[in-house]
Scaffold this active site. Structure first.
Site: not given
Ligand code: KIV
Length: 258
Positions: A89, A186, A119
């Protein structure tokens, strides 16, 4: 004789799973042992999610996670050398401009990620396009956006209203157009998630969005029942690891205290 080594999973391999109608089971990992265990269990996509903030670092939400923290945990996961594709991420405010998005995506790749996730849809389309053009596979994330939890005032299901449904479809189209190889959905209503799955050429990976997505993703400690202080509607833990850990520790403590 050892079984032949499995081929490294790439973003193209994840995309082709949708074409073959094969489900895409995905889970999060934040460290070496979890990455190794998930890989040994045959999970094709491991996400170093910024859920790291809540499930490992003790923050109240994901908005506190830094690039340095993400890099540290991506390195630990990458040291497991999984066959699975490792996606990381981009944390809060690390992709506000095209330049920042590409620089930070490159930092996560240097730490060992093989793709990045961020996101949003139309609003970040230039960033997504630039990341993809720099050669880094990109996974989208639509629906409930945890990095926006403070503005939104909570974790709310998306797609109940017509305007929200249209926005989700337009955001998904923007991600496809920018070259995303997949999209996490989500807390999207199951009907809308099903419609998006049928319509999009790239895989949808759902969390709390019904059973009709191309794949499913969970935060691994939620699946294992390691965090009983969080109660989530969309996950039924398959193990009660927290109770088991407490019991084993107590038993050991009592055994050595005799
Ligand atoms: O940060 C995370 O673990 C996520 C998942 C919930 C998809 O984005």
């Amino acid at each position: 004789m050892n079984p032949p080594p499995k081929a490294k999973v790439t973003s193209e391999a994840i995309r082709s799973m949708k074409q073959r109608g094969e489900k895409i089971p995905s889970l999060t990992a934040y460290d070496f042992p979890m990455a190794r265990l998930l890989d040994q269990a045959g999970i094709p996509l491991i996400l170093v999610g910024d859920s790291l903030g809540m499930v490992v670092l003790g923050y109240p939400d994901t908005t506190h996670v830094t690039m340095a923290e993400m890099e540290h945990h991506v390195r630990a996961v990458a040291r497991a050398k999984p066959t699975a594709m490792v996606v990381a991420d981009l944390p809060y405010r690390s992709y506000e401009t095209v330049e920042a998005a590409v620089d930070n995506a490159k930092r996560l790749v240097a730490a060992g990620a093989e793709g990045v996730k961020a996101e949003g849809g139309r609003l970040i389309q230039p960033q997504v396009r630039a990341i993809v053009e720099s050669g880094i596979p990109f996974l989208g994330h639509l629906g409930m956006l945890p990095q926006h939890v403070l503005e939104e005032g909570g974790y709310r299901v998306k797609g109940k209203r017509e305007a929200e449904q249209q926005a989700l479809l337009a955001d998904a189209d923007a991600l496809v157009e920018a070259g995303a190889f997949g999209v996490v959905l989500e807390l999207v209503t199951p009907l809308v998630a099903k419609e998006m799955t049928a319509r999009l050429p790239i895989p949808t990976i759902g969390i709390g969005s019904g059973q009709d997505c191309d794949g499913q993703i969970l935060v691994t400690p939620d699946l294992l029942g390691m965090l009983p202080w969080f109660s989530l509607k969309h996950v039924k833990p398959k193990l009660n690891a927290a109770d088991q850990m407490r019991a084993v520790v107590k038993e050991w403590k009592e055994a050595i205290s005799k």
